[in-house]
Write an enzyme that holds these catalytic residues in place. Structure first.
Site, PDB file in Angstrom:
ATOM      1  N   VAL A   1      49.105  46.251  36.501  1.00  0.00           N
ATOM      2  CA  VAL A   1      47.892  46.804  37.122  1.00  0.00           C
ATOM      3  C   VAL A   1      46.660  46.400  36.313  1.00  0.00           C
ATOM      4  CG1 VAL A   1      46.739  48.871  37.954  1.00  0.00           C
ATOM      5  CG2 VAL A   1      49.244  48.743  37.984  1.00  0.00           C
ATOM      6  N   LYS A   2      45.757  45.723  36.980  1.00  0.00           N
ATOM      7  CA  LYS A   2      44.552  45.187  36.344  1.00  0.00           C
ATOM      8  C   LYS A   2      43.401  46.171  36.531  1.00  0.00           C
ATOM      9  CE  LYS A   2      42.366  40.602  36.225  1.00  0.00           C
ATOM     10  NZ  LYS A   2      42.289  39.322  36.988  1.00  0.00           N
TER      11      LYS A   2
END
Length: 218
Positions: free
Chosen positions: A86-87
């Site tokens: 998850v960025k």
């Protein structure tokens, strides 16, 4: 050093993977838009297609800028495939989300990092990866390599487990200098990755070898 490709184009990911050196993919909303992927459902489906092409490490970016929104998106993104990282952007609520997610065992990539101080904060929050942007700093006449060196030194001083992911890589020398520093990962375009294979003396040498071989067959 791990090589990620920075794209949302499936054909580029397939080509990079075929070279045998690809370790992951990074994407963002701008890259999705470039290939005509619009709407949350279509974006999530595209992330799944990307995951099917690589062994691990597909950074998928949240759109929300508030803590609750990022946590909700992170849950949805992580549910697409176990390869998803998850960025999350380097903002206060983003750091809070990274801390919470890291405590839950989720992998995160802290993006839009432009200083050693930001990288220090991301590591303290427990980010899996931190993404300092190199080319964008160079664009405003700042020394991206100096920043990168500072981050490497700080992480070594305190034995942070966060991996440094050099982003916004524009040319092979970015990659080489980062490798000399001991940076864990770089993410770059297919063009930049392929440029690492090239040298004029290799072309000249191969041409001569082939010519000599042809002569020996006469």
């Amino acid at each position: 050093m791990k090589f990620f490709i920075d794209t949302a184009l499936l054909s580029e990911i397939e080509e990079a993977a075929s070279l045998g050196i690809l370790d992951g993919v990074t994407t963002n909303p701008s890259l999705m838009a470039k290939v005509g992927i619009q709407g949350q459902e279509a974006i999530y489906q595209h992330y799944k297609k990307i995951c099917d092409l690589v062994d691990n490490n597909v950074s998928a970016e949240v759109i929300s800028t508030d803590f609750e929104g990022m946590m909700k998106e992170a849950d949805a993104l992580a549910g697409i495939d176990e390869k998803i990282v998850v960025k999350i952007p380097m903002i206060p609520d983003g750091v809070k989300a990274i801390k919470k997610l890291s405590g839950m065992g989720a992998r995160t990539n802290c993006t839009l990092v432009f200083s050693a101080g930001q990288a220090l904060v991301a590591a303290k929050a427990g980010a899996t990866y931190v993404s300092p942007f190199l080319g964008r700093l160079d664009d405003i006449s700042m020394d991206s390599m100096e920043m990168l060196g500072q981050i490497v030194n700080i992480y070594q001083n305190y034995n942070f487990q966060t991996e440094i992911l050099g982003a916004s890589v524009r040319h092979p020398m970015h990659v080489i200098t980062a490798a000399e520093m001991g940076v864990d990962v770089v993410t770059a375009s297919l063009k930049t990755l392929k440029a690492l294979f090239q040298h004029p003396l290799t072309d000249v040498g191969l041409e001569k070898f082939l010519a000599d071989y042809q002569k020996s067959q006469k």
